[in-house]
Every structure is written in C-alpha cells, then in structure tokens.
Design an enzyme around this catalytic site. Structure first.
Site, mmCIF file in Angstrom:
data_model
loop_
_atom_site.group_PDB
_atom_site.id
_atom_site.type_symbol
_atom_site.label_atom_id
_atom_site.label_comp_id
_atom_site.label_asym_id
_atom_site.label_seq_id
_atom_site.Cartn_x
_atom_site.Cartn_y
_atom_site.Cartn_z
ATOM 1 N N LYS A 112 49.011 45.022 31.580
ATOM 2 C CA LYS A 112 49.042 43.200 31.927
ATOM 3 C C LYS A 112 49.852 43.073 32.947
ATOM 4 O O LYS A 112 50.992 43.848 33.173
ATOM 5 C CB LYS A 112 49.479 42.468 30.753
ATOM 6 C CG LYS A 112 49.066 41.105 30.567
ATOM 7 C CD LYS A 112 47.757 40.974 30.254
ATOM 8 C CE LYS A 112 47.152 39.544 30.011
ATOM 9 N NZ LYS A 112 45.945 39.364 29.156
HETATM 10 N N1 GLU Z 1 42.732 38.577 30.448
HETATM 11 C C1 GLU Z 1 41.411 38.955 29.662
HETATM 12 C C2 GLU Z 1 41.991 39.389 28.242
HETATM 13 O O1 GLU Z 1 43.373 39.105 27.900
HETATM 14 C C3 GLU Z 1 40.600 40.139 30.321
HETATM 15 C C4 GLU Z 1 41.342 41.369 30.701
HETATM 16 C C5 GLU Z 1 40.276 42.304 31.440
HETATM 17 O O2 GLU Z 1 39.076 41.570 31.648
HETATM 18 O O3 GLU Z 1 40.812 43.173 31.773
HETATM 19 O O4 GLU Z 1 41.501 40.139 27.642
#
Ligand code: GLU
Length: 422
Positions: A112
């Site tokens: 993240k």
């Molecule tokens: N930000 C989204 C989540 O928390 C998508 C993450 C992604 O597609 O890599 O799942």
C-alpha cells in the site's frame, strides 16, 4: 485525566491490524516463527519530496510505500492521498492487502502507499507534479513484477495514467502493467472502475440468500459517496434495493422513501457534496451508521463503527466496502447482536480482483470483453464467499475471523513452502 481529543483516543489502526492477525493466528495455531514473520511488513519506504506549486513556491510532501508480504506474488495495493495518512495506517492497509489477495486467491502479495496531502487544496497541475515525483521516489520498489499500485482514497484513473507514464519515461518504453486502474485508452480494463462496488454487491447477493434478507426493497445506508459508495448505490438500486441514506466527507442525506443514486451523483458533481439534495433531510456522518436500515455499507475510511456506536447499528448486514471500517470491539458487539458482517478483505476485494484481470490483460496485450470480466469476477467472489462462510460455520467463528483464517493460512503456506533465505 482522559484526553478530550477524539483523535488521541482513536484506536491505532496498525495495532488493530496486528491484533486481528493475532486472533486468526491463535485460531490456526500458527507456528511462533511464522507469526513473527507475518506480523510485520517486509519493506517500508518513506520519502520526502519537493513539488513546485502554482505560485512558484516549493513544498515538501511525505509519502510511504509498504510491502507487507510478497510470498504469493508481487506486492499489490492502492495509493491514497489524504491529509491524515501515517506510516502506521499504510502498514495496516498493506497487511490487509496481503489477506485480501489471499482471501480471493489471486497471486499477489500485499502492499500500500499513501501521501500526506489534501488533494482538494491543490490544482490539477500540482497533483500531477506530486504524483510524478512520488512515483519517481518509490520507483526502486514498484514494477509490473514487483509491486503494482492502483487507485485508493482520492486517487483515480488519471492518477494511474500519470504513474504509468512517469515509470515508462524512466524506462524509455511503455510499461502498462506497472499500475492498474488506468483509463481504458492506456491499458485499463473494462469494469475496473465499477469493480469494488460490483464485488461488494456480489457478496451481498450471497449474504442475502444465506440469511434470507431479500435485496428487493431492502433499505440501504451508505457512508461515503466516492468510487465504491456511489457505484454500490447504483448497483444496489438496480437490484431493487432502496437507498435511504448516503454521505460524503461533508455530511449525509436521508430520505426513508429512497434516493435516486444517479440524481444524487449529478447533485454532488454540481455542488461538490451530496448535502442539500432536494427532498432529503440532512444527517451527520455518524448518524448515517445508526439509521434505520437493513444493509449498512461503510464505504469511506477506517474506524467508523466503534464500541461507541456499534450497539446502535440497526442494519441486519454490514458490507465493508471500505478498508478497516469496524474496530475489533465493535466486531464483537455486532456479532453478539446477530449482525452479519461481510468483512473488508472479502467484501471489497472486487477492486483488486479486476486489477488482477487488468494486469493479466496488459501482460498479454489481449483485452477481454466486459461480460468476461464481470463473469470472472462473480466466479471469484462467489467462491471466496463460500470458502469464508464454510470456514465460519465449521469453526463457529464470525465472518471476519473466518476470512482471516482462510487468508492467513494461504499466505503462511506459501511463506513456509518457499522457506527462509538464505
Ligand atoms: N485500493 C483498492 C483496495 O484497497 C484496490 C487495490 C488494487 O486494485 O490493487 O483494495
């Protein structure tokens, strides 16, 4: 003396993520060494970087990229822009991505990113400059085989196009697969924009069958009217549900006879908020969680359902479109009160699942139809729901614990099979 500052009293999100892991590790009777490995992130990068603002001044911003575990594949997870981003928050979100990808069984680890900024205070040009420089700063970590960012809170397809372009400029050729959630014209996937909400609705359809709570005329309250919340409203209305309340960061609106999601979106587009929508009463972001409804969809930020308001949640089902909206204390209260929670790592996994499809399409330069994407998404979400529900029944645990048990066991197995290097 107890602090009067609500922020100081807010539970530490990283502590929560670790305690959720500990709970699942206990249930799985996980080996001590494996616990030590999985309890902390593998890599953390913090960067402070300059951006030239429109008035000619130079501002320095802080951002983070964290990879929690990459045993099952490259790191995967969004990048958020928010004034309250902290390293601890990004750690929690990265760990949750590991469990989320494992829960729906897609071949990724968890990662993240976040930048401490309120992008609403910046011009588009400033946001582009910030995005390009942040991408450059984290480029030692990211790449289509290493770590693949995606949209999250306050980032979108345009942000992803800038990340892809910046990374590609460094390489000297186009690298579509470095990021997902891109616009269709630059290697994006059909259905990705709707995927988080669509996946959540697939899990709600399963829950509605399992609990015999029909979606037709079910009263739904949604906290957050961004990508996940607004599209969930549209898709649930299409299933016959009645959207009785929605909110965004400025406040909420309520109409027991139902709100038309398309008209609310048009209003928000024009006025910058859902508040003031004709024919609705104004409610606060806290009241939205306690409103009389059958289904509650938290689709905003962490720590919204806490021990303070959980006793007053009226919904029969909570569908966590947001990451980390419910604290462990609130989990226990909801469970005792018979509220069925579809946990974040299952409920909102549709986004990363279609990100996976986008990445596969980019790698093959072969693009799928929207029907193929939505059908494949449904297959994955239904199988994951089934696996979690079976685990929950077999071990008589709530759905979050069950989802963690499914996910942590998969990550632990991959980590164990690969062994420790050197
Ligand atoms: N930000 C989204 C989540 O928390 C998508 C993450 C992604 O597609 O890599 O799942």
């Amino acid at each position: 003396m107890a602090s009067q500052n609500p922020v100081a009293e807010a539970p530490n999100i990283w502590g929560i993520a670790q305690s959720q892991f500990d709970h699942a590790a206990d249930r799985l009777d996980l080996d001590e060494g494996m616990r030590r490995v999985l309890r902390v992130p593998q890599r953390e990068l913090t960067v402070n970087f300059p951006v030239t603002m429109d008035d000619g001044s130079v501002q320095v911003f802080t951002g983070h990229r964290v990879q929690h575990n990459v045993s099952r594949g490259p790191g995967k997870g969004g990048i958020r822009y928010h004034q309250d981003v902290t390293l601890d928050e990004v750690r929690a979100l990265a760990m949750w991505m590991s469990w989320k990808c494992a829960c729906v069984n897609i071949p990724y680890g968890g990662a993240k990113g976040g930048v401490v900024v309120d992008p609403k205070m910046l011009s588009i040009r400033e946001v582009e400059g910030l995005t390009r420089r942040f991408t450059t700063e984290i480029s030692p970590l990211i790449g289509p085989d290493r770590d693949i960012p995606a949209p999250d809170v306050n980032t979108n397809a345009q942000t992803m196009a800038w990340i892809m372009d910046t990374y590609s400029m460094h390489r000297g050729y186009t690298v579509h697969g470095v990021v997902t959630g891109k616009p269709i014209s630059v290697g994006g996937s059909l259905g990705r924009n709707e995927a988080t909400a669509r996946g959540a609705v697939f899990t709600l359809l399963q829950a509605s069958k399992a609990l015999n709570v029909p979606l037709i005329d079910a009263r739904v309250s949604i906290q957050g009217y961004g990508n996940a919340g607004s599209i969930a409203a549209t898709l649930l209305a299409a299933e016959g549900a009645r959207i009785v309340a929605v909110s965004d960061s400025t406040g909420g609106i309520h109409n027991p006879s139902g709100l038309d999601p398309a008209r609310v979106s048009a209003w928000k587009q024009e006025h910058g908020t859902v508040v003031g929508f004709p024919g609705s009463d104004q409610v606060t972001n806290q009241e939205i969680l306690e409103i009389d409804c059958d289904i509650l969809v938290p689709a905003a930020l962490e720590n919204q359902i806490t021990k303070h308001n959980a006793p007053r949640v009226k919904a029969r089902i909570v569908a966590e479109a947001a990451n980390g909206p419910t604290t462990p204390e609130a989990d226990a209260i909801l469970h005792d009160r018979g509220v069925f929670n579809i946990p974040d790592i299952l409920c909102n996994a549709g986004g990363v699942t279609v990100s996976y499809f986008e990445w596969v399409q980019d790698m093959q330069s072969f693009f799928w139809t929207e029907d193929r994407i939505n059908d494949s998404l449904k297959g994955i979400m239904d199988r994951a729901f089934e696996a979690v529900r079976t685990m929950s029944e077999r071990h008589a645990v709530d759905m979050r614990t069950a989802a963690y048990m499914v996910a942590v066991a998969r990550v632990a197995e991959a980590t164990m099979l690969r062994g420790l290097y050197p």
